[in-house]
Each structure stands twice: as structure tokens, then as C-alpha cells.
Motif scaffolding. Structure first.
Motif, PDB file in Angstrom:
ATOM      1  N   ASN A 116       0.827  -1.203   0.000  1.00 24.51           N
ATOM      2  CA  ASN A 116       0.000   0.000   0.000  1.00 24.51           C
ATOM      3  C   ASN A 116       0.867   1.261   0.000  1.00 24.51           C
ATOM      4  O   ASN A 116       0.364   2.357  -0.200  1.00 24.51           O
ATOM      5  CB  ASN A 116      -0.922   0.021   1.226  1.00 24.51           C
ATOM      6  CG  ASN A 116      -1.888  -1.142   1.216  1.00 24.51           C
ATOM      7  OD1 ASN A 116      -2.624  -1.339   0.263  1.00 24.51           O
ATOM      8  ND2 ASN A 116      -1.862  -1.947   2.266  1.00 24.51           N
TER       9      ASN A 116
ATOM     10  N   ASP B 277      -9.331   7.521  -1.185  1.00 23.40           N
ATOM     11  CA  ASP B 277      -9.778   8.023   0.120  1.00 23.40           C
ATOM     12  C   ASP B 277      -8.934   9.189   0.625  1.00 23.40           C
ATOM     13  O   ASP B 277      -9.475  10.190   1.106  1.00 23.40           O
ATOM     14  CB  ASP B 277      -9.891   6.895   1.158  1.00 23.40           C
ATOM     15  CG  ASP B 277      -8.667   5.986   1.209  1.00 23.40           C
ATOM     16  OD1 ASP B 277      -7.716   6.215   0.427  1.00 23.40           O
ATOM     17  OD2 ASP B 277      -8.667   5.060   2.032  1.00 23.40           O
TER      18      ASP B 277
ATOM     19  N   ARG C 259     -10.287  13.035   1.298  1.00 22.12           N
ATOM     20  CA  ARG C 259     -10.081  13.756   2.562  1.00 22.12           C
ATOM     21  C   ARG C 259      -9.309  15.053   2.320  1.00 22.12           C
ATOM     22  O   ARG C 259      -9.603  16.080   2.923  1.00 22.12           O
ATOM     23  CB  ARG C 259      -9.322  12.863   3.555  1.00 22.12           C
ATOM     24  CG  ARG C 259     -10.183  11.734   4.090  1.00 22.12           C
ATOM     25  CD  ARG C 259      -9.445  10.867   5.122  1.00 22.12           C
ATOM     26  NE  ARG C 259     -10.411  10.098   5.890  1.00 22.12           N
ATOM     27  CZ  ARG C 259     -10.349   8.779   6.102  1.00 22.12           C
ATOM     28  NH1 ARG C 259      -9.336   8.077   5.637  1.00 22.12           N
ATOM     29  NH2 ARG C 259     -11.287   8.155   6.787  1.00 22.12           N
TER      30      ARG C 259
ATOM     31  N   THR D 155     -12.477  14.260   7.676  1.00 24.29           N
ATOM     32  CA  THR D 155     -11.962  12.933   8.025  1.00 24.29           C
ATOM     33  C   THR D 155     -12.958  11.854   7.632  1.00 24.29           C
ATOM     34  O   THR D 155     -12.588  10.808   7.115  1.00 24.29           O
ATOM     35  CB  THR D 155     -11.702  12.841   9.543  1.00 24.29           C
ATOM     36  OG1 THR D 155     -10.823  13.903   9.897  1.00 24.29           O
ATOM     37  CG2 THR D 155     -11.057  11.523   9.889  1.00 24.29           C
ATOM     38  N   SER D 156     -14.242  12.097   7.886  1.00 23.27           N
ATOM     39  CA  SER D 156     -15.288  11.126   7.554  1.00 23.27           C
ATOM     40  C   SER D 156     -15.414  11.000   6.046  1.00 23.27           C
ATOM     41  O   SER D 156     -15.680  11.979   5.340  1.00 23.27           O
ATOM     42  CB  SER D 156     -16.626  11.578   8.149  1.00 23.27           C
ATOM     43  OG  SER D 156     -17.704  11.010   7.430  1.00 23.27           O
ATOM     44  N   LEU D 157     -15.256   9.785   5.536  1.00 21.26           N
ATOM     45  CA  LEU D 157     -15.376   9.582   4.079  1.00 21.26           C
ATOM     46  C   LEU D 157     -16.806   9.795   3.605  1.00 21.26           C
ATOM     47  O   LEU D 157     -17.030  10.166   2.459  1.00 21.26           O
ATOM     48  CB  LEU D 157     -14.888   8.177   3.699  1.00 21.26           C
ATOM     49  CG  LEU D 157     -13.382   7.946   3.849  1.00 21.26           C
ATOM     50  CD1 LEU D 157     -13.029   6.509   3.477  1.00 21.26           C
ATOM     51  CD2 LEU D 157     -12.586   8.919   2.984  1.00 21.26           C
ATOM     52  N   VAL D 158     -17.765   9.553   4.491  1.00 21.18           N
ATOM     53  CA  VAL D 158     -19.172   9.769   4.126  1.00 21.18           C
ATOM     54  C   VAL D 158     -19.409  11.264   3.892  1.00 21.18           C
ATOM     55  O   VAL D 158     -19.971  11.675   2.878  1.00 21.18           O
ATOM     56  CB  VAL D 158     -20.112   9.219   5.212  1.00 21.18           C
ATOM     57  CG1 VAL D 158     -21.558   9.517   4.874  1.00 21.18           C
ATOM     58  CG2 VAL D 158     -19.901   7.713   5.386  1.00 21.18           C
ATOM     59  N   LYS D 159     -18.927  12.067   4.832  1.00 21.06           N
ATOM     60  CA  LYS D 159     -19.057  13.519   4.653  1.00 21.06           C
ATOM     61  C   LYS D 159     -18.261  13.999   3.444  1.00 21.06           C
ATOM     62  O   LYS D 159     -18.711  14.865   2.690  1.00 21.06           O
ATOM     63  CB  LYS D 159     -18.550  14.254   5.901  1.00 21.06           C
ATOM     64  CG  LYS D 159     -19.538  14.251   7.046  1.00 21.06           C
ATOM     65  CD  LYS D 159     -19.014  15.167   8.155  1.00 21.06           C
ATOM     66  CE  LYS D 159     -19.933  15.153   9.365  1.00 21.06           C
ATOM     67  NZ  LYS D 159     -19.330  15.835  10.510  1.00 21.06           N
TER      68      LYS D 159
ATOM     69  N   GLN E  94     -20.121  13.222   0.197  1.00 17.80           N
ATOM     70  CA  GLN E  94     -21.277  14.118   0.025  1.00 17.80           C
ATOM     71  C   GLN E  94     -20.823  15.529  -0.352  1.00 17.80           C
ATOM     72  O   GLN E  94     -21.453  16.204  -1.164  1.00 17.80           O
ATOM     73  CB  GLN E  94     -22.105  14.143   1.315  1.00 17.80           C
ATOM     74  CG  GLN E  94     -22.781  12.805   1.601  1.00 17.80           C
ATOM     75  CD  GLN E  94     -23.316  12.701   3.022  1.00 17.80           C
ATOM     76  OE1 GLN E  94     -22.982  13.512   3.881  1.00 17.80           O
ATOM     77  NE2 GLN E  94     -24.145  11.697   3.270  1.00 17.80           N
TER      78      GLN E  94
ATOM     79  N   LYS F 155     -10.743   2.774  -1.874  1.00 13.42           N
ATOM     80  CA  LYS F 155     -10.026   2.576  -0.611  1.00 13.42           C
ATOM     81  C   LYS F 155      -8.978   1.474  -0.720  1.00 13.42           C
ATOM     82  O   LYS F 155      -8.630   0.841   0.286  1.00 13.42           O
ATOM     83  CB  LYS F 155     -11.029   2.240   0.495  1.00 13.42           C
ATOM     84  CG  LYS F 155     -12.149   3.286   0.653  1.00 13.42           C
ATOM     85  CD  LYS F 155     -12.958   3.047   1.913  1.00 13.42           C
ATOM     86  CE  LYS F 155     -13.716   1.735   1.855  1.00 13.42           C
ATOM     87  NZ  LYS F 155     -14.383   1.409   3.126  1.00 13.42           N
TER      88      LYS F 155
ATOM     89  N   GLU G 133      -7.122  -1.752  -0.729  1.00 12.60           N
ATOM     90  CA  GLU G 133      -7.436  -3.112  -0.270  1.00 12.60           C
ATOM     91  C   GLU G 133      -8.765  -3.197   0.482  1.00 12.60           C
ATOM     92  O   GLU G 133      -9.213  -4.296   0.809  1.00 12.60           O
ATOM     93  CB  GLU G 133      -6.318  -3.638   0.634  1.00 12.60           C
ATOM     94  CG  GLU G 133      -6.138  -2.804   1.888  1.00 12.60           C
ATOM     95  CD  GLU G 133      -5.298  -3.485   2.981  1.00 12.60           C
ATOM     96  OE1 GLU G 133      -5.196  -4.714   2.991  1.00 12.60           O
ATOM     97  OE2 GLU G 133      -4.757  -2.755   3.826  1.00 12.60           O
ATOM     98  N   HIS G 134      -9.382  -2.037   0.785  1.00 11.97           N
ATOM     99  CA  HIS G 134     -10.646  -2.032   1.528  1.00 11.97           C
ATOM    100  C   HIS G 134     -11.859  -1.800   0.637  1.00 11.97           C
ATOM    101  O   HIS G 134     -12.970  -1.635   1.128  1.00 11.97           O
ATOM    102  CB  HIS G 134     -10.615  -0.987   2.640  1.00 11.97           C
ATOM    103  CG  HIS G 134      -9.514  -1.189   3.614  1.00 11.97           C
ATOM    104  ND1 HIS G 134      -9.403  -2.329   4.370  1.00 11.97           N
ATOM    105  CD2 HIS G 134      -8.456  -0.411   3.936  1.00 11.97           C
ATOM    106  CE1 HIS G 134      -8.322  -2.230   5.140  1.00 11.97           C
ATOM    107  NE2 HIS G 134      -7.734  -1.082   4.884  1.00 11.97           N
TER     108      HIS G 134
ATOM    109  N   PHE H 293     -26.402   4.839  -1.842  1.00 11.29           N
ATOM    110  CA  PHE H 293     -25.050   4.538  -1.347  1.00 11.29           C
ATOM    111  C   PHE H 293     -24.744   3.066  -1.586  1.00 11.29           C
ATOM    112  O   PHE H 293     -25.611   2.216  -1.420  1.00 11.29           O
ATOM    113  CB  PHE H 293     -24.978   4.860   0.154  1.00 11.29           C
ATOM    114  CG  PHE H 293     -23.641   4.557   0.775  1.00 11.29           C
ATOM    115  CD1 PHE H 293     -22.552   5.388   0.557  1.00 11.29           C
ATOM    116  CD2 PHE H 293     -23.472   3.421   1.563  1.00 11.29           C
ATOM    117  CE1 PHE H 293     -21.316   5.100   1.123  1.00 11.29           C
ATOM    118  CE2 PHE H 293     -22.241   3.128   2.128  1.00 11.29           C
ATOM    119  CZ  PHE H 293     -21.164   3.968   1.906  1.00 11.29           C
ATOM    120  N   PHE H 294     -23.525   2.792  -1.991  1.00  7.16           N
ATOM    121  CA  PHE H 294     -23.096   1.404  -2.188  1.00  7.16           C
ATOM    122  C   PHE H 294     -21.679   1.247  -1.664  1.00  7.16           C
ATOM    123  O   PHE H 294     -20.808   2.080  -1.931  1.00  7.16           O
ATOM    124  CB  PHE H 294     -23.149   1.048  -3.681  1.00  7.16           C
ATOM    125  CG  PHE H 294     -22.641  -0.333  -4.021  1.00  7.16           C
ATOM    126  CD1 PHE H 294     -23.110  -1.455  -3.349  1.00  7.16           C
ATOM    127  CD2 PHE H 294     -21.699  -0.505  -5.024  1.00  7.16           C
ATOM    128  CE1 PHE H 294     -22.648  -2.727  -3.667  1.00  7.16           C
ATOM    129  CE2 PHE H 294     -21.226  -1.772  -5.353  1.00  7.16           C
ATOM    130  CZ  PHE H 294     -21.702  -2.884  -4.673  1.00  7.16           C
ATOM    131  N   SER H 295     -21.450   0.190  -0.895  1.00  5.35           N
ATOM    132  CA  SER H 295     -20.113  -0.091  -0.374  1.00  5.35           C
ATOM    133  C   SER H 295     -19.660  -1.411  -0.969  1.00  5.35           C
ATOM    134  O   SER H 295     -20.314  -2.436  -0.771  1.00  5.35           O
ATOM    135  CB  SER H 295     -20.173  -0.162   1.154  1.00  5.35           C
ATOM    136  OG  SER H 295     -18.898  -0.413   1.685  1.00  5.35           O
TER     137      SER H 295
END
Lengths: 307, 307
Positions: free
Chosen positions: B89, B171, B175, B181-185, B188, B202, B204-205, B216-218
């Protein structure tokens, strides 16, 4: 079916960039027992000092947690203090005072010995082994661990791994224990050390579950906009996981059950971090849990290909 | 439907703890175009020097990639050299020589102007904007970007964001761009800057996909035991994503299509990192892709609750 939960019971002081609260209910057994209690009756094992607030005892009781195994001894309760940085994934321990926890000798009440499920939440592997010594053939044993024990009690931890069905640990701990960068290799290597199942927690990135014959499940984390206090997220995950598994009450634990248990553990953890300490657990309902379980499905599933 | 792919075409030197290879086919347009080509015809836009090996040109042609927009100019091809640490990474750039890329002016052949899908792979946002200026109302525009442009060409990037349907970035870049810091925020907040859809990679994530009205899709990453060369994983993801989307060929792009496109992009990227450069893409088959798509479903889905 009941779950035996053993671990620490603590009074925490937690600081984030926005808030600080002192003497909060904390400890791995507190989070894990309350997490489990949403699905199954819990037999708790732990120790507190004579300063432990009666209100916390009442909270446990109200959650249908049997406290016959919670010792109260003269002295102060275990205290932990930590601080989270602006990136809440980064935490610093400010102080630890073991107090009555230093000489904790988990003794199981006779009524606990035949509890069918056991969750050995994060405490020293010598104590985890000692609890197992007192149990009569539990159906399924889950153990949690942490970096500290890999560093100072590796032999005892390795002895434990041969006795448990499943180990839960986080990604850095899995890498540390195996010296493997690849989490896939790390998970498989831990399985080779004993447990049939391994769950590798990745914080905001979810969780990987390794099973037998190459069974594998990757669970996303719930997409939270705000995390107020990450303390106890891993313990709550383990508690929700073990509680759901015990509640399925089948002849044998299947990988499909384990997948669902991982999702329920993740749901519980996602709620817990929304408030400090165990505050969110006080108002959480079965309907909330069900709703977020469905949410996990909505944001992680995709269609099979028709074309 | 066809996809227009613009980006860099490079000759890479890549070192890992185990191997080093020089003058490999690389560049964002190479990875993205080949990734797209598994699903849709591709119109490629780029520049190479007169030292660019004919074998690479033949490889592109064999993959049904239209090279009318690939300029060959006197001078040397863009060269990049990087080194991966034991934790793959972590990467360090050892050297960059822009060469003919320094004065690249992407000119679209007339036959490209009406390409319905556009993938603006990672190059300067001024060039990405310049390509859009030459296109006639594409149905769907995806742009990729990187830290460098957030640092040195933020205004141009912001102008681009108002013109595209979707932005792909990783990611740390999300940021960095939003100071969240919040990836959700962060996701958006990037949507609020223009694009209806944002994909946050992200590594390997896996990947988070943000859509309209809270869609939303993860998506998890494929659990690889060994990664041989992570170079181009993000570009291959973007290529597979855009190629699949163009191939669905519906009236409007739906969020269900986008979910599947994210999984196909992830499948392509997971194969690409198994070998150096684009080597794995030379032998990859439709059946391989289908198999791993089903694999993603097997390890990321879980049952609805019956009880």
C-alpha cells in the motif's frame, strides 16, 4: 441460549476533539455483555471495586445480564483514560490504573459452568484460559485479544488459540501476530494456529471473516457521518456477534449464521459509537437493529448479471 | 456504446521488494482503455514519443481500441518510475520524465466527437476540460483525479467537477480535497461541488459509491493473497467501470447499473494487480471476469433474516 461473557469492567475517561467525559461505564465485558444482551441472556464474569456506581449495576440487571459472576472487592475499579485525535481512528492512552483488576481471579459460579456459548472478551489470555478451565464443554467459544497480549503473553495466547472456535482481532493485530502484510494470508495463518474461524476487524472499513474450506465473508462498515466515541466498538461488535450466534440455537454453527452474526455485530457497533460510553445502548431497540441490518443489505448487495 | 478514454500513456519502471522491471507499458489511459475494452469499443486519446514500441500499439489494436486519437510525436514517451515497499500500500515515486507529455494538446479526431461515454482518466484537469470542450453532449462523463491536481490546479479541477457526472478518487484524496476525516461527509461534500456520483476508492478495503437522494453502495475488495504490482489498479478500475456502464446501453444510467459497474471495475483491478504492468490483461477472459463477479457476490452477500 445463554452467553458467558468475561472481560474487564472499567470506569473510563474519554476525550475527543469536541468533548471530554470522566468516569464513564467502560471495559470490554461491559460493552460485550450489553451487546450480547440484545439477543441472548448473558452470564457476566468480572470484578469491580467498592466505588463502582450502583446505577451501572442496575443498568446491567435491566438488560437481563446475570451478575452472579461479577465480584465486588475492596478498592477502586479499573480506570482507563484515552484521547481521540481529529481523525478518530487515532487514539492515545493517557493513563491506566488496574486497581482491583490487578489481582482479578475469575471464578465461575456453579450456575455458569454449563453456559453453552462463551465470549472471552479482551483480557489477558491467562485469565481467558482460566475461565475455560472452569467450563463444561461449551458449544462455541469466541475469544477477543489485543496487541498487548501478543507482546507480553504470546505463549499463553497461543495455548488459548488451540482451545477456541474463533478469534476476533483487528487488522494491525492480525498483521502483528503473523508478520504478514496481506490480511488474507494473516487470517489463514491464524486459523492454522487453532481457531476454525477468524474475524479481522478493520474499523471504518468493516470486517473479514475466515471460515473452513476457504469460506470467506467480507462485511462493510455502516457509513456513519459522525462518530462521537469509538471506545468499545470492537467489544460491542464481539458482544453482538456472540449474542446473535447463541440466539440462533441450532445444532451446529453454520457459516451462514456466522455471516449474519458479523452483520449484527457491526450493526451494534455502529450504533454504539454514536454516543459516549454505552449511552446509545440504553435507548437502542430491536427495531433499530433490524432497520440497520436491512440497511447493510441495501448498501452492500448488488444484482446478479442478467445480460 | 463506445467510451472515449483520455489520459497518459507511459513507459514505467516498477520495483517491488521481489522484482524490478523497466520500460513496461503504463499510464492512466493505457490501463483505463484496456480495462474498458473488455466491455465496450474504446476511442483512445493520448500522446507517445517515437520510441514507443510498436508491440504496445499492436496490443491496443488487438483489444479493439481505436487509436485515431493517439498522437505520435518526435521525442521520448512519458516515463515514470516507482518503488513499492513490503507493505504494497506504500509507494514512492523515484522519477518522472514528462517528455512528449509536457506539451500534450489532446485533439479529438472528428470521429470521436460524438462518443456517448467519456472517461477522463488521470491527467491535468486543464486537459480534461479541453477534451470536454471538443465533445458533443456525451451521455455520461467520468473523471479520475489525484493529489497533484488538488495541490496545483484546484480551480481548474473545480471547474471540471461542474461538468462531469461522476468523480473517482481515492480516500486520501477525498479527505484532502474536502478537509473531512469522515469519508461519508467527504463523498457528500464532493457531490455538492458538482458530480451527481462520487466513487471513493479505498485500495485493499474496496470502494464507496455515493449517488443521488442518499443512494449509497459499499463494495469490498477482492481478497487477494498476493499482489505483484498495484500500479494502474485505480485506472483499471475506472476503465472497467466506464466500459461496463457504456455496455449496459440503457436510456439512463441507474444506480443499480452503477453498483454493477463498480463491481466489474473492482474485478478488473483485482486481476490487473496479479502481474506487472498490463500483463494479466493479455490473458484475461470474459469467463474469468464472470467468475470473479460471482465470487464478489458469494463473499459479500448475506441472508435476510427469517427469524
Amino acid at each position: 441460549m445463554s452467553v458467558l461473557v468475561v472481560g474487564s469492567v472499567a470506569l473510563d475517561t474519554v476525550k475527543t476533539p469536541f468533548e471530554e467525559h470522566a468516569d464513564l461505564l467502560g471495559g470490554s465485558a461491559s460493552y460485550a455483555a450489553v451487546g450480547s444482551s440484545f439477543f441472548s441472556p448473558v452470564n457476566m464474569v468480572g470484578v469491580v471495586g467498592d466505588d463502582f456506581p450502583e446505577a451501572h449495576v442496575e443498568f446491567f440487571k435491566a438488560r437481563n445480564i446475570n451478575l452472579d459472576g461479577l465480584q465486588t472487592v475492596p478498592g477502586k475499579t479499573f480506570r482507563w483514560s484515552g484521547e481521540y485525535m481529529l481523525d478518530m481512528n487515532v487514539r492515545e492512552t493517557r493513563s491506566v490504573a488496574l486497581n482491583v483488576f490487578e489481582h482479578f481471579n475469575p471464578a465461575l459460579p456453579a450456575s455458569y459452568a454449563e453456559t453453552p456459548f462463551a465470549l472471552l472478551a479482551n483480557i489477558g489470555p491467562n485469565l481467558q484460559n482460566h475461565v475455560l478451565d472452569q467450563m463444561k464443554r461449551p458449544k462455541f467459544i469466541v475469544a477477543d485479544t489485543m496487541d498487548l497480549w501478543i507482546n507480553i503473553a504470546l505463549d499463553e495466547l497461543k495455548r488459548l488459540l488451540k482451545r477456541v472456535d474463533m478469534l476476533i482481532l483487528n487488522d494491525s493485530e492480525a498483521r502483528h501476530l503473523t508478520k504478514q502484510t496481506s490480511l488474507v494470508k494473516a487470517g489463514q495463518q491464524i486459523q492454522a494456529m487453532g481457531p476454525r474461524f477468524v474475524a479481522v476487524k478493520k474499523g471504518e472499513h468493516g470486517c473479514l471473516l475466515f471460515g473452513e474450506n476457504g469460506d470467506f465473508f467480507s462485511c462493510c462498515a455502516y457509513p456513519l457521518e459522525d462518530v462521537h466515541d469509538p471506545t468499545g466498538a470492537g467489544d460491542t461488535f464481539a458482544g453482538g456477534f456472540a449474542g446473535y450466534l447463541a440466539a440462533t440455537n441450532r445444532g451446529a454453527v453454520t457459516f451462514a449464521d456466522l455471516r449474519k452474526a458479523v452483520v449484527f455485530g457491526s450493526v451494534l457497533a455502529s450504533y454504539n459509537v454514536e454516543q459516549f460510553s454505552l449511552e446509545r445502548m440504553r435507548t437502542l431497540t430491536k427495531a433499530d437493529i433490524q432497520e440497520r441490518y436491512e440497511g447493510f443489505k441495501l448498501f452492500s448487495h448488488f444484482e446478479v448479471i442478467e445480460d
